[in-house]
Write a protein that holds these residues in place. Structure first.
Motif, PDB file in Angstrom:
ATOM      1  N   UNK A 126       0.674  -1.074  -0.022  1.00  0.00           N
ATOM      2  CA  UNK A 126      -0.053   0.031   0.107  1.00  0.00           C
ATOM      3  C   UNK A 126       0.667   1.231  -0.068  1.00  0.00           C
ATOM      4  N   UNK A 127       2.099   1.183   0.638  1.00  0.00           N
ATOM      5  CA  UNK A 127       2.817   2.497   0.836  1.00  0.00           C
ATOM      6  C   UNK A 127       3.748   2.333   0.056  1.00  0.00           C
ATOM      7  N   UNK A 128       4.153   3.869  -0.882  1.00  0.00           N
ATOM      8  CA  UNK A 128       5.037   3.932  -1.736  1.00  0.00           C
ATOM      9  C   UNK A 128       5.807   5.112  -1.350  1.00  0.00           C
ATOM     10  N   UNK A 129       7.097   4.934  -1.147  1.00  0.00           N
ATOM     11  CA  UNK A 129       8.085   5.974  -0.687  1.00  0.00           C
ATOM     12  C   UNK A 129       8.217   6.822  -1.906  1.00  0.00           C
ATOM     13  N   UNK A 130       8.238   8.318  -1.612  1.00  0.00           N
ATOM     14  CA  UNK A 130       8.507   9.359  -2.693  1.00  0.00           C
ATOM     15  C   UNK A 130       9.512  10.199  -2.216  1.00  0.00           C
ATOM     16  N   UNK A 131      10.838  10.420  -2.889  1.00  0.00           N
ATOM     17  CA  UNK A 131      11.527  11.159  -2.612  1.00  0.00           C
ATOM     18  C   UNK A 131      11.024  12.579  -2.689  1.00  0.00           C
ATOM     19  N   UNK A 132      11.000  13.215  -1.441  1.00  0.00           N
ATOM     20  CA  UNK A 132      10.206  14.630  -1.337  1.00  0.00           C
ATOM     21  C   UNK A 132      11.629  15.877  -1.473  1.00  0.00           C
ATOM     22  N   UNK A 133      12.826  15.457  -1.723  1.00  0.00           N
ATOM     23  CA  UNK A 133      13.812  16.443  -1.804  1.00  0.00           C
ATOM     24  C   UNK A 133      13.701  17.010  -3.294  1.00  0.00           C
ATOM     25  N   UNK A 134      14.150  18.361  -3.483  1.00  0.00           N
ATOM     26  CA  UNK A 134      14.109  18.658  -4.768  1.00  0.00           C
ATOM     27  C   UNK A 134      12.981  19.665  -5.052  1.00  0.00           C
ATOM     28  N   UNK A 135      12.572  20.052  -6.371  1.00  0.00           N
ATOM     29  CA  UNK A 135      11.700  21.215  -6.457  1.00  0.00           C
ATOM     30  C   UNK A 135      10.261  20.645  -6.544  1.00  0.00           C
ATOM     31  N   UNK A 136       9.554  21.449  -6.217  1.00  0.00           N
ATOM     32  CA  UNK A 136       7.858  20.892  -5.935  1.00  0.00           C
ATOM     33  C   UNK A 136       7.407  20.239  -7.122  1.00  0.00           C
ATOM     34  N   UNK A 137       8.029  20.735  -8.389  1.00  0.00           N
ATOM     35  CA  UNK A 137       7.737  20.170  -9.595  1.00  0.00           C
ATOM     36  C   UNK A 137       8.269  18.631 -10.086  1.00  0.00           C
ATOM     37  N   UNK A 138       9.429  18.696  -9.473  1.00  0.00           N
ATOM     38  CA  UNK A 138      10.148  17.273  -9.448  1.00  0.00           C
ATOM     39  C   UNK A 138       9.371  16.479  -8.438  1.00  0.00           C
ATOM     40  N   UNK A 139       9.160  16.860  -7.336  1.00  0.00           N
ATOM     41  CA  UNK A 139       8.406  15.665  -6.369  1.00  0.00           C
ATOM     42  C   UNK A 139       6.738  15.341  -7.105  1.00  0.00           C
ATOM     43  N   UNK A 140       6.391  16.355  -7.681  1.00  0.00           N
ATOM     44  CA  UNK A 140       5.005  16.154  -8.331  1.00  0.00           C
ATOM     45  C   UNK A 140       4.957  15.066  -9.266  1.00  0.00           C
ATOM     46  N   UNK A 141       5.914  15.135 -10.281  1.00  0.00           N
ATOM     47  CA  UNK A 141       6.285  14.151 -11.359  1.00  0.00           C
ATOM     48  C   UNK A 141       6.273  12.899 -10.722  1.00  0.00           C
ATOM     49  N   UNK A 142       7.242  12.567  -9.507  1.00  0.00           N
ATOM     50  CA  UNK A 142       7.442  11.484  -8.960  1.00  0.00           C
ATOM     51  C   UNK A 142       6.019  10.883  -8.461  1.00  0.00           C
ATOM     52  N   UNK A 143       5.359  11.586  -7.599  1.00  0.00           N
ATOM     53  CA  UNK A 143       3.818  11.316  -7.602  1.00  0.00           C
ATOM     54  C   UNK A 143       3.066  10.947  -8.515  1.00  0.00           C
ATOM     55  N   UNK A 144       3.046  11.704  -9.591  1.00  0.00           N
ATOM     56  CA  UNK A 144       1.991  11.327 -10.762  1.00  0.00           C
ATOM     57  C   UNK A 144       2.685  10.028 -11.348  1.00  0.00           C
ATOM     58  N   UNK A 145       3.776   9.758 -11.274  1.00  0.00           N
ATOM     59  CA  UNK A 145       4.270   8.626 -12.096  1.00  0.00           C
ATOM     60  C   UNK A 145       3.794   7.223 -11.113  1.00  0.00           C
ATOM     61  N   UNK A 146       3.761   7.346  -9.700  1.00  0.00           N
ATOM     62  CA  UNK A 146       3.185   6.301  -8.864  1.00  0.00           C
ATOM     63  C   UNK A 146       1.815   6.304  -9.128  1.00  0.00           C
ATOM     64  N   UNK A 147       1.146   7.366  -9.072  1.00  0.00           N
ATOM     65  CA  UNK A 147      -0.255   7.188  -9.183  1.00  0.00           C
ATOM     66  C   UNK A 147      -0.737   6.628 -10.379  1.00  0.00           C
TER      67      UNK A 147
END
Length: 207
Positions: A179-200
């Motif tokens: 259930x839990x996916x770890x997202x690297x929250x370091x970096x720009x807001x845009x970079x983190x958003x891309x990581x979030x969207x890839x997982x979703x």
């Protein structure tokens, strides 16, 4: 799909939850915990107030009460309608903060949370991982800029408290890999958003 975002204070959860909501469209429902109902928002004011002195058990039960109301009156009906639901914090926050950092025990908190949610479990939890020292630096920058008054009870607990919470989150992620996916929250807001969207998108595509 029911998606929750987790992480230590100042990990960027609220920003990423808003961006995810925007990406999923107007039919998606964006919530925060505690909150989302009249009862939850009143409980939130009490729990966040730095002048409120709460026993850890009372704190835990207040979170559970607000969550029970939110699940029964908002989340479950929305899911039944086929809507996506995004929640800024949920059961894992209580396990990490009250179970681990407050010393009440993760298993005890998990049991009470099961009663509160009554089967209303997330399909996906995004754990935004950031070093507690980096999160504290973000907070200091916001204070200096005047965008944060530092008056939150939990944000004011200090870096060691946040380190305990971060370690608890890592343990939860290892325990609930399905259930839990770890997202690297370091970096720009845009970079983190891309990581979030890839997982979703990956999880949504596999459903």
């Amino acid at each position: 799909m029911f998606i929750t975002l987790e992480g230590i204070d100042r990990s960027g959860k609220t920003t990423q939850a808003a961006l995810l909501h925007e990406a999923l469209g107007p039919e998606a429902l964006l919530l925060r915990e505690p909150g989302g109902t009249d009862v939850g928002e009143r409980v939130r004011e009490l729990l966040k107030d730095p002048d409120t002195d709460l026993d850890p058990r009372a704190e835990l039960l207040l979170f559970c009460a607000a969550r029970a109301q939110l699940c029964a009156s908002v989340i479950r009906p929305a899911l039944d309608e086929g809507r996506d639901v995004i929640c800024d914090r949920f059961i894992d926050s209580t396990a990490a903060y009250q179970g681990a950092a407050r010393g009440l025990g993760v298993d005890l908190v998990a049991g009470l949370s099961e009663i509160a949610i009554a089967g209303c479990r997330p399909d996906l939890t995004l754990l935004l991982r950031i070093d507690p020292a980096g999160a504290e630096a973000r907070g200091q920058q916001r204070l200096a800029a005047g965008s944060d008054d530092g008056s939150d009870r939990f944000e004011g607990e200090g870096i060691e408290f946040q380190r305990t919470v971060a370690a608890a989150y890592d343990e939860l992620a290892a325990r609930h890999r399905d259930r839990i996916t770890v997202i690297d929250a370091e970096g720009s807001v845009e970079d983190v958003h891309r990581r979030v969207m890839q997982t979703v998108e990956q999880v949504a595509g596999s459903r």
